[in-house]
Design a protein around this motif. Structure first.
Motif, PDB file in Angstrom:
ATOM      1  N   PRO A  92      -2.941   8.197  13.990  1.00  0.00           N
ATOM      2  CA  PRO A  92      -3.701   8.622  13.145  1.00  0.00           C
ATOM      3  C   PRO A  92      -5.339   8.763  13.164  1.00  0.00           C
ATOM      4  O   PRO A  92      -5.718   7.759  13.647  1.00  0.00           O
ATOM      5  CB  PRO A  92      -2.870   8.190  11.838  1.00  0.00           C
ATOM      6  N   THR A  93      -5.834   9.848  12.548  1.00  0.00           N
ATOM      7  CA  THR A  93      -7.381   9.658  12.711  1.00  0.00           C
ATOM      8  C   THR A  93      -7.936   9.801  11.428  1.00  0.00           C
ATOM      9  O   THR A  93      -9.134  10.371  11.197  1.00  0.00           O
ATOM     10  CB  THR A  93      -8.034  10.542  13.551  1.00  0.00           C
ATOM     11  N   ASP A  94      -7.235   9.134  10.303  1.00  0.00           N
ATOM     12  CA  ASP A  94      -7.803   9.253   8.916  1.00  0.00           C
ATOM     13  C   ASP A  94      -8.079   7.859   8.411  1.00  0.00           C
ATOM     14  O   ASP A  94      -8.345   7.743   7.067  1.00  0.00           O
ATOM     15  CB  ASP A  94      -6.672   9.822   7.863  1.00  0.00           C
ATOM     16  N   GLY A  95      -8.532   6.937   9.229  1.00  0.00           N
ATOM     17  CA  GLY A  95      -8.986   5.700   8.851  1.00  0.00           C
ATOM     18  C   GLY A  95     -10.576   5.593   8.838  1.00  0.00           C
ATOM     19  O   GLY A  95     -10.945   6.696   8.593  1.00  0.00           O
ATOM     20  N   PRO A  96     -10.979   4.348   9.105  1.00  0.00           N
ATOM     21  CA  PRO A  96     -12.539   4.377   9.024  1.00  0.00           C
ATOM     22  C   PRO A  96     -13.300   5.132  10.153  1.00  0.00           C
ATOM     23  O   PRO A  96     -12.515   5.227  11.258  1.00  0.00           O
ATOM     24  CB  PRO A  96     -12.670   2.700   9.108  1.00  0.00           C
TER      25      PRO A  96
END
Length: 454
Positions: A215-219
């Motif tokens: 996933p690339t929805d973090g910081p």
């Protein structure tokens, strides 16, 4: 001392985990902040407060001294007696103070108060602090003048001269530090979770398993790393597809003319011709086909083959029977190995390569042993040969490497052991070589029992 040595010594004392390092750093910063705040509190808040209290107390003592000195002798002595006056100086404080932070602060506050009080009193009015025994408490003794004679009286202490509220302040400071450390720990756990996912996905990719999309929805920083990893795995998938297509084309484009060449030779060479020439030509064609197959095996190594639950000992027994039919007897010593998931074709290729090497280079004392160590299955293919030692065999795991006696075995490409190690790593295991007790060589393969079943 070199910079590298100093760096190694410093890193030896640092925690290995990034989580632990950040927590230690956060606690150290909180402790430093608390210490600075405490110093500011003492210097700019508590000290002026103590000085004001000392001035007020000094005025009270001087007033009391003036009143006692002005009274008639009998009345003055009676008033002093009611205050517990004594002519002898109080004994020095012999009680050993307990070592604690609140006690240390109280001692500092008392000393500051006594110095300020003595500064505002006349020189002939000394003061002494006495810590009582058996719960008598603390007393402040001051010398006053009663009927022209000095007397010592104990006066009640003001709260400003004692460590009032310091324990609560320290507990509150420690609580805030623990709260900050806990908050930092939770934040660091949140940051470390995608890093652990990234490490796990990288291990899966290195083991030849299907890459996982992160996933690339973090910081922002973590999202950039995850995005780069996803791009890399996508490029690897495309490269894998291109390689598979290229291998299929190479296999078709080379094996088709080989088949036609075999057919042309069979048709062109009349029956009864030179059998030696025919056998030699057939041998060369077989050699080319074997080399091609080894290249295909190394390039593939079973990544696309799904793991299946199987019996390792049964697979070894089947291969040993096949080699026995060809005149090569392997002594089997098969321990208890529970069934586990593995790629059957790939693992068969691994065992066949090791057993073939034992036959080709060891010739005698052929044996296969199995056992378990914890959650690991162990397979050892052994021989009594003396052609190649364990150190040289370790070097032969590099692709296209061949031993010093490879001239007598010209049918290989130097990929056999590289294929074995690649298959072992694909299963999460390893390949090692060690000297066999009593002489010879032992190829040891370790395979995890629960890698694919969990």
């Amino acid at each position: 001392m070199s910079i590298t040595t100093r760096s190694k010594r410093r890193s030896r004392w640092l925690p290995r985990s990034l989580l632990t390092r950040n927590i230690v750093l956060l606690v150290a910063l909180v402790a430093l902040t608390q210490a600075c705040s405490f110093a500011v509190l003492l210097h700019f808040v508590q000290r002026p407060r103590i000085d004001r209290a000392a001035i007020i107390f000094a005025d009270y003592v001087k007033t009391l001294d003036g009143v006692l000195a002005a009274m008639p002798p009998d009345q003055g002595r009676a008033a002093a007696a009611r205050l517990g006056a004594q002519t002898a100086a109080p004994e020095p404080d012999g009680v050993k103070a307990q070592r604690s932070l609140p006690r240390l602060f109280g001692t500092w506050q008392r000393d500051v108060f006594l110095r300020a009080l003595q500064h505002h009193l006349p020189p002939d009015m000394p003061v002494r602090w006495q810590t009582g025994n058996g719960g008598d408490g603390e007393r402040l003794w001051i010398r006053v003048h009663v009927a022209g004679a000095p007397s010592w009286i104990a006066l009640p202490m003001t709260e400003d001269a004692q460590a009032s509220g310091i324990t609560t302040t320290l507990i509150l400071s420690v609580g805030l530090a623990l709260l900050a450390a806990l908050t930092g720990y939770l934040i660091q756990l949140h940051i470390n979770r995608p890093l652990k996912d990234l490490a796990r996905a990288a291990r899966h990719v290195s083991a030849g398993e299907a890459p996982v999309v992160l996933p690339t929805d973090g910081p922002t920083e973590i999202a950039q790393v995850s995005g780069a990893f996803n791009q890399m795995t996508e490029a690897l998938q495309q490269a894998e597809a291109t390689r598979a297509l290229m291998l299929a084309g190479v296999s078709h484009d080379i094996r088709t003319p080989l088949t036609k060449l075999r057919l042309a030779m069979a048709m062109a060479i009349p029956r009864g011709a030179d059998d030696t020439f025919v056998a030699s030509a057939e041998s060369y064609l077989d050699h080319i086909d074997t080399i091609l197959q080894q290249f295909m095996d190394y390039a593939g190594s079973g990544e696309r083959e799904p793991p299946q639950q199987g019996d390792l000992n049964a697979l070894i027994g089947q291969l040993a029977a096949d080699f026995a039919g060809l005149g090569h007897e392997f002594e089997l010593s098969l321990g208890e190995v529970p069934g586990f998931a593995y790629r059957p074709v790939s693992l068969m290729r691994l065992l066949m390569n090791l057993m073939h090497n034992a036959i080709a280079y060891g010739r005698t004392g052929l044996a296969v042993r199995t056992w378990t160590e914890g959650d690991t299955a162990c397979v050892a293919v052994c021989d009594r040969g003396s052609g190649i030692d364990a150190a040289e065999m370790e070097k032969l795991k590099t692709p296209f490497s061949r031993g010093t006696n490879a001239r007598t075995h010209s049918g290989g490409t130097g990929l056999g052991l590289a294929i074995v190690e690649r298959i072992a790593r694909l299963h999460g295991g390893s390949l090692q070589f060690r000297a066999r007790e009593g002489g010879g060589l032992e190829a040891l393969v370790t395979l995890p029992l629960n890698r694919h079943s969990s």
